[in-house]
Scaffold this motif. Sequence first.
Motif, PDB file in Angstrom:
ATOM      1  N   PHE A 204      32.264 -20.376   8.776  1.00 39.97           N
ATOM      2  CA  PHE A 204      31.388 -20.312   7.612  1.00 39.97           C
ATOM      3  C   PHE A 204      31.442 -18.914   6.986  1.00 39.97           C
ATOM      4  CE2 PHE A 204      29.798 -23.939   9.950  1.00 39.97           C
ATOM      5  CZ  PHE A 204      29.638 -24.866   8.934  1.00 39.97           C
ATOM      6  N   PRO A 205      31.252 -18.820   5.665  1.00 38.71           N
ATOM      7  CA  PRO A 205      31.513 -17.548   4.982  1.00 38.71           C
ATOM      8  C   PRO A 205      30.478 -16.468   5.215  1.00 38.71           C
ATOM      9  CG  PRO A 205      30.698 -19.179   3.430  1.00 38.71           C
ATOM     10  CD  PRO A 205      30.932 -19.908   4.721  1.00 38.71           C
ATOM     11  N   GLY A 206      29.212 -16.859   5.434  1.00 39.48           N
ATOM     12  CA  GLY A 206      28.149 -15.870   5.583  1.00 39.48           C
ATOM     13  C   GLY A 206      27.534 -15.515   4.238  1.00 39.48           C
ATOM     14  N   ILE A 207      26.214 -15.320   4.226  1.00 40.36           N
ATOM     15  CA  ILE A 207      25.552 -15.020   2.952  1.00 40.36           C
ATOM     16  C   ILE A 207      25.951 -13.647   2.424  1.00 40.36           C
ATOM     17  CG2 ILE A 207      23.594 -16.509   3.501  1.00 40.36           C
ATOM     18  CD1 ILE A 207      21.932 -13.853   3.796  1.00 40.36           C
ATOM     19  N   THR A 208      26.345 -12.728   3.313  1.00 42.71           N
ATOM     20  CA  THR A 208      26.721 -11.388   2.861  1.00 42.71           C
ATOM     21  C   THR A 208      27.886 -11.469   1.884  1.00 42.71           C
ATOM     22  OG1 THR A 208      25.975 -10.463   4.964  1.00 42.71           O
ATOM     23  CG2 THR A 208      27.401  -9.090   3.611  1.00 42.71           C
ATOM     24  N   ILE A 226      17.824 -17.312   6.697  1.00 46.11           N
ATOM     25  CA  ILE A 226      19.077 -17.196   7.435  1.00 46.11           C
ATOM     26  C   ILE A 226      18.796 -16.632   8.819  1.00 46.11           C
ATOM     27  CG2 ILE A 226      19.661 -14.831   6.760  1.00 46.11           C
ATOM     28  CD1 ILE A 226      22.093 -17.827   6.698  1.00 46.11           C
ATOM     29  N   GLY A 227      19.699 -16.891   9.749  1.00 43.96           N
ATOM     30  CA  GLY A 227      19.615 -16.269  11.072  1.00 43.96           C
ATOM     31  C   GLY A 227      19.606 -17.233  12.233  1.00 43.96           C
ATOM     32  N   VAL A 228      19.162 -18.472  12.013  1.00 44.00           N
ATOM     33  CA  VAL A 228      19.035 -19.378  13.149  1.00 44.00           C
ATOM     34  C   VAL A 228      20.401 -19.746  13.721  1.00 44.00           C
ATOM     35  CG1 VAL A 228      18.987 -21.507  11.769  1.00 44.00           C
ATOM     36  CG2 VAL A 228      17.866 -21.445  13.989  1.00 44.00           C
ATOM     37  N   ILE A 246      22.584  -8.905  15.147  1.00 41.84           N
ATOM     38  CA  ILE A 246      22.050  -9.717  14.050  1.00 41.84           C
ATOM     39  C   ILE A 246      21.147  -8.908  13.123  1.00 41.84           C
ATOM     40  CG2 ILE A 246      20.498 -11.657  13.542  1.00 41.84           C
ATOM     41  CD1 ILE A 246      21.652 -13.026  16.044  1.00 41.84           C
ATOM     42  N   ILE A 247      20.255  -8.105  13.685  1.00 41.65           N
ATOM     43  CA  ILE A 247      19.286  -7.392  12.839  1.00 41.65           C
ATOM     44  C   ILE A 247      19.976  -6.422  11.879  1.00 41.65           C
ATOM     45  CG2 ILE A 247      17.361  -5.758  12.855  1.00 41.65           C
ATOM     46  CD1 ILE A 247      16.378  -7.182  15.409  1.00 41.65           C
ATOM     47  N   PRO A 248      20.919  -5.569  12.318  1.00 44.24           N
ATOM     48  CA  PRO A 248      21.601  -4.710  11.340  1.00 44.24           C
ATOM     49  C   PRO A 248      22.341  -5.497  10.269  1.00 44.24           C
ATOM     50  CG  PRO A 248      21.951  -3.889  13.567  1.00 44.24           C
ATOM     51  CD  PRO A 248      21.312  -5.240  13.692  1.00 44.24           C
ATOM     52  N   ALA A 249      22.959  -6.621  10.658  1.00 44.69           N
ATOM     53  CA  ALA A 249      23.660  -7.433   9.664  1.00 44.69           C
ATOM     54  C   ALA A 249      22.690  -8.001   8.639  1.00 44.69           C
ATOM     55  CB  ALA A 249      24.425  -8.560  10.360  1.00 44.69           C
ATOM     56  N   LEU A 250      21.525  -8.437   9.099  1.00 42.25           N
ATOM     57  CA  LEU A 250      20.518  -8.983   8.182  1.00 42.25           C
ATOM     58  C   LEU A 250      19.977  -7.893   7.265  1.00 42.25           C
ATOM     59  CD1 LEU A 250      18.776 -11.337   7.245  1.00 42.25           C
ATOM     60  CD2 LEU A 250      17.184 -10.824   9.102  1.00 42.25           C
ATOM     61  N   MET A 251      19.718  -6.701   7.810  1.00 44.21           N
ATOM     62  CA  MET A 251      19.211  -5.608   6.979  1.00 44.21           C
ATOM     63  C   MET A 251      20.253  -5.187   5.949  1.00 44.21           C
ATOM     64  SD  MET A 251      16.133  -5.267   7.927  1.00 44.21           S
ATOM     65  CE  MET A 251      15.965  -6.924   8.611  1.00 44.21           C
ATOM     66  N   ASN A 252      21.534  -5.257   6.314  1.00 45.70           N
ATOM     67  CA  ASN A 252      22.580  -4.947   5.349  1.00 45.70           C
ATOM     68  C   ASN A 252      22.565  -5.952   4.196  1.00 45.70           C
ATOM     69  OD1 ASN A 252      25.102  -3.619   4.429  1.00 45.70           O
ATOM     70  ND2 ASN A 252      26.005  -5.593   4.937  1.00 45.70           N
ATOM     71  N   THR A 284      13.517 -15.485  22.900  1.00 48.68           N
ATOM     72  CA  THR A 284      13.225 -14.046  22.800  1.00 48.68           C
ATOM     73  C   THR A 284      13.929 -13.443  21.594  1.00 48.68           C
ATOM     74  OG1 THR A 284      13.004 -13.905  25.196  1.00 48.68           O
ATOM     75  CG2 THR A 284      13.373 -11.841  24.012  1.00 48.68           C
ATOM     76  N   TYR A 285      15.175 -13.861  21.373  1.00 48.47           N
ATOM     77  CA  TYR A 285      15.933 -13.318  20.246  1.00 48.47           C
ATOM     78  C   TYR A 285      15.285 -13.681  18.909  1.00 48.47           C
ATOM     79  CZ  TYR A 285      19.872 -12.145  23.352  1.00 48.47           C
ATOM     80  OH  TYR A 285      20.681 -11.615  24.314  1.00 48.47           O
ATOM     81  N   VAL A 286      14.823 -14.927  18.780  1.00 50.32           N
ATOM     82  CA  VAL A 286      14.150 -15.329  17.540  1.00 50.32           C
ATOM     83  C   VAL A 286      12.953 -14.431  17.275  1.00 50.32           C
ATOM     84  CG1 VAL A 286      12.746 -17.132  16.466  1.00 50.32           C
ATOM     85  CG2 VAL A 286      14.916 -17.734  17.525  1.00 50.32           C
ATOM     86  N   ASN A 287      12.151 -14.181  18.295  1.00 50.01           N
ATOM     87  CA  ASN A 287      10.976 -13.334  18.118  1.00 50.01           C
ATOM     88  C   ASN A 287      11.374 -11.920  17.715  1.00 50.01           C
ATOM     89  OD1 ASN A 287       9.077 -15.334  18.709  1.00 50.01           O
ATOM     90  ND2 ASN A 287       9.199 -14.971  20.905  1.00 50.01           N
ATOM     91  N   GLN A 288      12.451 -11.397  18.291  1.00 51.29           N
ATOM     92  CA  GLN A 288      12.866 -10.034  17.954  1.00 51.29           C
ATOM     93  C   GLN A 288      13.357  -9.954  16.509  1.00 51.29           C
ATOM     94  OE1 GLN A 288      15.707  -8.718  20.896  1.00 51.29           O
ATOM     95  NE2 GLN A 288      14.216  -8.812  22.571  1.00 51.29           N
ATOM     96  N   VAL A 289      14.150 -10.934  16.088  1.00 50.36           N
ATOM     97  CA  VAL A 289      14.631 -10.925  14.708  1.00 50.36           C
ATOM     98  C   VAL A 289      13.468 -11.132  13.740  1.00 50.36           C
ATOM     99  CG1 VAL A 289      16.149 -12.045  13.035  1.00 50.36           C
ATOM    100  CG2 VAL A 289      16.930 -11.705  15.388  1.00 50.36           C
ATOM    101  N   ASN A 290      12.546 -12.031  14.076  1.00 49.47           N
ATOM    102  CA  ASN A 290      11.380 -12.243  13.214  1.00 49.47           C
ATOM    103  C   ASN A 290      10.528 -10.983  13.111  1.00 49.47           C
ATOM    104  OD1 ASN A 290      11.778 -14.819  12.234  1.00 49.47           O
ATOM    105  ND2 ASN A 290      10.656 -15.826  13.886  1.00 49.47           N
ATOM    106  N   ASN A 291      10.390 -10.238  14.202  1.00 46.57           N
ATOM    107  CA  ASN A 291       9.635  -8.988  14.141  1.00 46.57           C
ATOM    108  C   ASN A 291      10.292  -8.014  13.169  1.00 46.57           C
ATOM    109  OD1 ASN A 291       7.739  -9.868  15.997  1.00 46.57           O
ATOM    110  ND2 ASN A 291       8.754  -8.944  17.749  1.00 46.57           N
ATOM    111  N   ALA A 292      11.619  -7.989  13.145  1.00 48.76           N
ATOM    112  CA  ALA A 292      12.328  -7.111  12.214  1.00 48.76           C
ATOM    113  C   ALA A 292      12.122  -7.562  10.775  1.00 48.76           C
ATOM    114  CB  ALA A 292      13.817  -7.076  12.554  1.00 48.76           C
ATOM    115  N   ILE A 293      12.084  -8.885  10.554  1.00 49.16           N
ATOM    116  CA  ILE A 293      11.834  -9.402   9.203  1.00 49.16           C
ATOM    117  C   ILE A 293      10.424  -9.038   8.752  1.00 49.16           C
ATOM    118  CG2 ILE A 293      11.548 -11.519   7.848  1.00 49.16           C
ATOM    119  CD1 ILE A 293      13.820 -12.741   9.524  1.00 49.16           C
ATOM    120  N   VAL A 294       9.448  -9.268   9.620  1.00 47.80           N
ATOM    121  CA  VAL A 294       8.054  -8.984   9.261  1.00 47.80           C
ATOM    122  C   VAL A 294       7.855  -7.491   9.004  1.00 47.80           C
ATOM    123  CG1 VAL A 294       5.677  -9.047  10.116  1.00 47.80           C
ATOM    124  CG2 VAL A 294       7.177 -11.016  10.446  1.00 47.80           C
ATOM    125  N   ALA A 295       8.625  -6.646   9.694  1.00 50.84           N
ATOM    126  CA  ALA A 295       8.513  -5.199   9.496  1.00 50.84           C
ATOM    127  C   ALA A 295       8.937  -4.766   8.098  1.00 50.84           C
ATOM    128  CB  ALA A 295       9.336  -4.459  10.548  1.00 50.84           C
TER     129      ALA A 295
END
Length: 574
Positions: A204-208, A226-228, A246-252, A284-295
């Motif tokens: 898959f191409p990726g949203i980036t 995105i992210g699941v 995942i988190i750095p890629a999402l922030m990018n 655990t990973y979902v919670n960590q990525v969600n915490n980064a989104i909420v931040a």
Amino acid sequence: MPTRIERAYKGLWADLYARLQYVPATVPAQAASGAAAGRLTSDLVGAVFSIVSGNVAVNSSTGALTTTTTAPVGGTIAAKVRVEDASNTLAYEIDIAIPISLPTFPIANNSKIIFLGHSYIGGGVFSNYLSSQTGTQGLQGYSANPLGVLNNISAINGSYNIDIFASANNPWLTLALNPTGLELMDGAEQGINGDHIVAAVNGFPGITARIPYCLTLGPQALYIDIGVNDIDIGLTSQGDNSPNIIIPALMNAVNLILAGGVPLFIKTIATGLTLWPPGDIRYTYVNQVNNAIVALEGTQGVVVLDCRTVDNVQTINGIAAYDSGGLHPTWPLVRAEVQQVIAPAFAANVIQGDNRNLNPLSISNVFPFPGTPGTAGTKNTGVTGVVATGMALQRNAGSSTYVGSKQLISAGNEYQVIDVTPVNDGTAIHEIIYKCQADLSLATLGFTPGTWFVAYVPVALDNWAGWQINTPSTPAPVSFFNEIYNTSSTKIWAADQVLCPINTLTNPEVFTVKVLVPPTGLNPSILKYATQPIQIRHRADAGVIGTTGRAIVGSFILEAISNPMTTWNLGAPY
């Protein structure tokens, strides 16, 4: 009280600032090297400006500043600048901070909003495709279901431009990616089933990679979900699903959108507890990525759609919140997300004002029974009461009974009321159809090949438990079909939607569908409204026997419009 040394220091700084000043020009976030970044001024005779340090350049005689690097997202570019007089006998230096702008909310009324992500978006809308219909490159319109947020939001609020187009020309939603043609979409719909943040091991191409194309459509905001899949399958070619990747890629990706000058709504990741229960590392990973989104909340140009509380359920009104695989939300959960989080956030961050013409008596409405007045309509077995003139109520599945009546909205404008009494005959889902007594001629309506029209129909259901249905073949209670047939009685185009407008009697939702009439070569002839434009479905099991439900359908509005794709910087869809 300041000391003499402190007073002397402040006086020196004031003299420096008076001699050399920076007049800022806000650098837009999307600016690359060469962006105007302000200018320097000085009272020194024949002042000559230079840069001591920092990613800026200066015109030595005019003091004009430009950037020498791509501007960061937010924050500043720091530099130290110097001015000398013509004889090089006096020199002053000063530190400056060049502000970098970020897009902001609120955005204008009727703003274009793109929905970018994976199957939580793409799974809500499918293109209809038949390869043998070469006159439209196989396209036969689209169908939107209640699993997508786009048609749910547009039904609730007409303040946004969330246009959905079937199109063979999106460079990312292609036959190569999906040979069945189900994802040939464009406009606000930019979801790809299975997509990741970046190009992933599963192809898959990726949203980036897709963000630059989205920006060419000129949106005023993006919505990303995105992210699941990154957590489920892995983001990199090695299948790494660690939040550290995942988190750095999402922030990018977030920064790329902001750097494009576009604000964004970003939704937390939803996943069923049956898929990844506590103890599974992916939980655990979902919670960590969600915490980064909420931040990200509080970042200029970013609105976080925090659905974690809404998503943390197993059932809603007795229906599973997630599908049998545990990954995808069912329509009751999607509706809960929209009603409790997404729609309020949109309303708070987009200037409000309904852009739909919902006056059925408007001269532009070419529906042959504007306002659906009168009581001369027809009924079949199992239906009693009255039906609007020119219309019909037809029981289509099951043996439940129905009573038609009219609700006066204003002079000449009447809604059709349908009261349901369920009969438990063993049929899983019962159905009644509200339709015209005859199909509508496109020529009579004035809809010529290659032109566009919009169709509006207000719909509402009470809070009856019988509307709570969710089976693979019947995902929600109300459907609106806009199907065009040719002179050979073959379907050549459709723009269909499904909604679940439960508990909306005081504030009906509105089907909003924009339809393209196929080209002359396909011989478009009729809008097939004598078969099924409105289908209403419900349960009739023991759990609802002894109770009744009420549905309301407003007057149809059909109105010719200019090509809506041009607003999205899009050409012909085929």
